[in-house]
Scaffold this motif. Structure first.
Motif, PDB file in Angstrom:
ATOM      1  N   PHE A  95       0.861  -1.175   0.000  1.00  0.00           N
ATOM      2  CA  PHE A  95       0.000   0.000   0.000  1.00  0.00           C
ATOM      3  C   PHE A  95       0.899   1.227   0.000  1.00  0.00           C
ATOM      4  O   PHE A  95       1.873   1.293   0.743  1.00  0.00           O
ATOM      5  N   GLY A  97       0.936   5.659  -0.084  1.00  0.00           N
ATOM      6  CA  GLY A  97       0.100   6.824   0.176  1.00  0.00           C
ATOM      7  C   GLY A  97       0.866   7.895   0.915  1.00  0.00           C
ATOM      8  O   GLY A  97       2.098   7.887   0.979  1.00  0.00           O
ATOM      9  N   PHE A  99       1.600   9.682   4.475  1.00  0.00           N
ATOM     10  CA  PHE A  99       1.585   9.477   5.922  1.00  0.00           C
ATOM     11  C   PHE A  99       1.551  10.827   6.614  1.00  0.00           C
ATOM     12  O   PHE A  99       2.392  11.702   6.349  1.00  0.00           O
ATOM     13  N   HIS A 118      -9.597   7.180  12.446  1.00  0.00           N
ATOM     14  CA  HIS A 118      -8.541   6.981  11.457  1.00  0.00           C
ATOM     15  C   HIS A 118      -7.149   6.868  12.071  1.00  0.00           C
ATOM     16  O   HIS A 118      -6.239   6.332  11.446  1.00  0.00           O
ATOM     17  N   GLN A 172      -4.494   8.360  -0.789  1.00  0.00           N
ATOM     18  CA  GLN A 172      -4.623   7.350   0.254  1.00  0.00           C
ATOM     19  C   GLN A 172      -3.819   7.817   1.471  1.00  0.00           C
ATOM     20  O   GLN A 172      -2.597   7.919   1.411  1.00  0.00           O
ATOM     21  N   ASN A 173      -4.526   8.115   2.553  1.00  0.00           N
ATOM     22  CA  ASN A 173      -3.888   8.603   3.772  1.00  0.00           C
ATOM     23  C   ASN A 173      -3.587   7.415   4.683  1.00  0.00           C
ATOM     24  O   ASN A 173      -4.481   6.661   5.056  1.00  0.00           O
ATOM     25  N   ILE A 174      -2.317   7.251   5.013  1.00  0.00           N
ATOM     26  CA  ILE A 174      -1.858   6.148   5.866  1.00  0.00           C
ATOM     27  C   ILE A 174      -1.466   6.718   7.225  1.00  0.00           C
ATOM     28  O   ILE A 174      -0.783   7.748   7.307  1.00  0.00           O
ATOM     29  N   THR A 192      -3.273   2.065   9.556  1.00  0.00           N
ATOM     30  CA  THR A 192      -4.562   2.188   8.881  1.00  0.00           C
ATOM     31  C   THR A 192      -4.404   2.963   7.580  1.00  0.00           C
ATOM     32  O   THR A 192      -3.408   3.655   7.359  1.00  0.00           O
ATOM     33  N   ALA A 193      -5.410   2.832   6.728  1.00  0.00           N
ATOM     34  CA  ALA A 193      -5.423   3.587   5.473  1.00  0.00           C
ATOM     35  C   ALA A 193      -6.850   3.938   5.112  1.00  0.00           C
ATOM     36  O   ALA A 193      -7.773   3.155   5.354  1.00  0.00           O
ATOM     37  N   ARG A 194      -7.029   5.111   4.544  1.00  0.00           N
ATOM     38  CA  ARG A 194      -8.339   5.495   4.035  1.00  0.00           C
ATOM     39  C   ARG A 194      -8.161   6.366   2.796  1.00  0.00           C
ATOM     40  O   ARG A 194      -7.190   7.126   2.684  1.00  0.00           O
ATOM     41  N   THR A 195      -9.088   6.226   1.873  1.00  0.00           N
ATOM     42  CA  THR A 195      -9.094   7.004   0.641  1.00  0.00           C
ATOM     43  C   THR A 195     -10.405   7.755   0.552  1.00  0.00           C
ATOM     44  O   THR A 195     -11.473   7.184   0.802  1.00  0.00           O
ATOM     45  N   GLY A 244     -12.122   3.215   6.255  1.00  0.00           N
ATOM     46  CA  GLY A 244     -10.879   2.772   5.647  1.00  0.00           C
ATOM     47  C   GLY A 244     -10.612   1.308   5.957  1.00  0.00           C
ATOM     48  O   GLY A 244     -11.537   0.523   6.208  1.00  0.00           O
TER      49      GLY A 244
END
Length: 257
Positions: A95, A97, A99, A118, A172-174, A192-195, A244
Motif C-alpha cells: 500500500f 500513500g 503518511f 482513522h 490514500q492517507n496512511i 490504517t489507510a483510508r481514501t 478505511g
C-alpha cells in the motif's frame, strides 16, 4: 451485562445521547486547498517513521484547507503535513500513500473523529487562507503561535490533480493508529489507510511558492525542514470521508505468535 454490552455496541460515539461526531459518510463541499510540495532530507523523514513504514522519496506536502461546509462540523480549517510511504500487510500486498506526520484542525469534532477512527495525529489549530491580486497565502497557528507560512502565486497555470499526485499518491492517507487503554497498556496499535470517496476536483492551478516553518514543540512542522521549494497547487474540490482499512494490527499479530 451481555445485553447491556450488545446495546452499547450500537453507539457510534459518546456521549450516548449526543455523539460527538457523525457516522460515515461525511460530506465535504466547496473545499479550498493550498498544497505546497517541498524537498526535505531523508534523515528528517526517517525520524517520523517506524517499521514497517518505508519512505518513498524526500518530498513533503503541506495541505492547507478551508472547508466551509462539512456535515456535522460546519466551517473547518485544517493543515495536514504528509510524506510519501509504502507499507505491506502480512500477505505481502503493498500500500502506498501519504503518511500524516502532523495535522492541525480547528474543529473538536473533526479532531476526535480523526484520532479515534482513522488514527490521524490531529491537534487543535487554525489555518488562515487569504488572497490578493497576485498571491494566495496560508498562515498556520497552534495556540496563536505561527507554525507555518506558505506563499504562492495565484492561479498562474491550470494543471491536473495527476501532476500533484506524481510526487506521491497522497489520496490514500496512511496513519499509525495508537490508543491506550485506561490502565496504560496498548488498546489499539495499527497501521490504517483510508481514501476519500466521491472526489470531484473542480479546478486546480500550479504556481511557484515558498514554505516558511517556525519551531514549535506542540506542532513541530520544522522537523521536516525545507531544503528546496518545489511547487504549489491551489485547488477546490468536493469529497466524502468514508471508512478505511486496517493494514497491520500489531496487537492481534502478537497474540497469534
Amino acid at each position: 451485562d451481555q445485553m447491556m454490552s450488545l446495546a452499547n455496541s450500537d453507539i457510534w460515539s459518546t456521549p450516548k445521547l449526543a455523539p460527538l461526531y457523525p457516522n460515515f459518510p461525511i460530506q465535504y463541499r466547496d473545499v479550498q486547498i493550498l498544497t505546497s510540495v517541498y524537498e526535505t532530507s531523508a534523515e528528517a523523514i526517517a525520524m517520523h517513521l517506524g517499521a514497517p513504514l518505508q519512505s518513498l522519496n524526500n518530498y513533503v506536502m503541506i495541505h492547507n484547507y478551508f472547508m466551509p461546509d462539512v456535515e456535522g462540523m460546519g466551517v473547518v480549517e485544517e493543515t495536514n503535513v504528509m510524506v510519501g510511504v509504502s507499507v505491506k500487510n502480512l500477505l505481502g500486498q503493498e500500500f502506498v500513500g501519504g503518511f500524516s506526520t502532523n495535522l492541525l484542525i480547528s474543529s473538536d469534532i473533526g479532531l476526535a473523529q480523526g484520532r479515534e477512527i482513522h488514527g490521524q495525529p490531529k491537534k487543535l489549530g487554525n489555518t488562515k487562507l487569504s488572497k490578493s491580486a497576485d498571491q494566495i497565502e496560508a498562515k498556520v497557528f497552534r495556540n496563536n503561535e505561527i507554525v507555518a507560512h506558505v506563499k504562492s502565486s495565484y492561479k498562474k497555470e491550470e494543471t491536473s490533480i495527476e501532476e500533484l499526485s506524481s510526487y506521491f499518491p497522497f489520496a490514500q492517507n496512511i496513519n499509525h493508529k495508537l490508543i491506550r487503554n485506561i490502565d496504560g497498556t496498548l488498546g489499539i496499535n495499527q497501521i490504517t489507510a483510508r481514501t476519500l470517496s466521491a472526489v470531484s476536483v473542480k479546478n486546480i492551478w500550479a504556481g511557484n511558492g515558498t514554505v516558511e516553518l517556525f519551531p514549535n514543540k506542540e506542532a513541530p512542522f520544522h522537523l521536516l525542514p525545507v531544503i528546496k521549494n518545489i511547487k504549489t497547487f491551489y485547488w477546490d474540490a468536493d469529497f466524502a470521508l468514508v471508512p478505511g482499512i486496517i493494514i497491520r494490527d500489531f496487537i492481534k499479530e502478537q497474540a497469534n505468535v
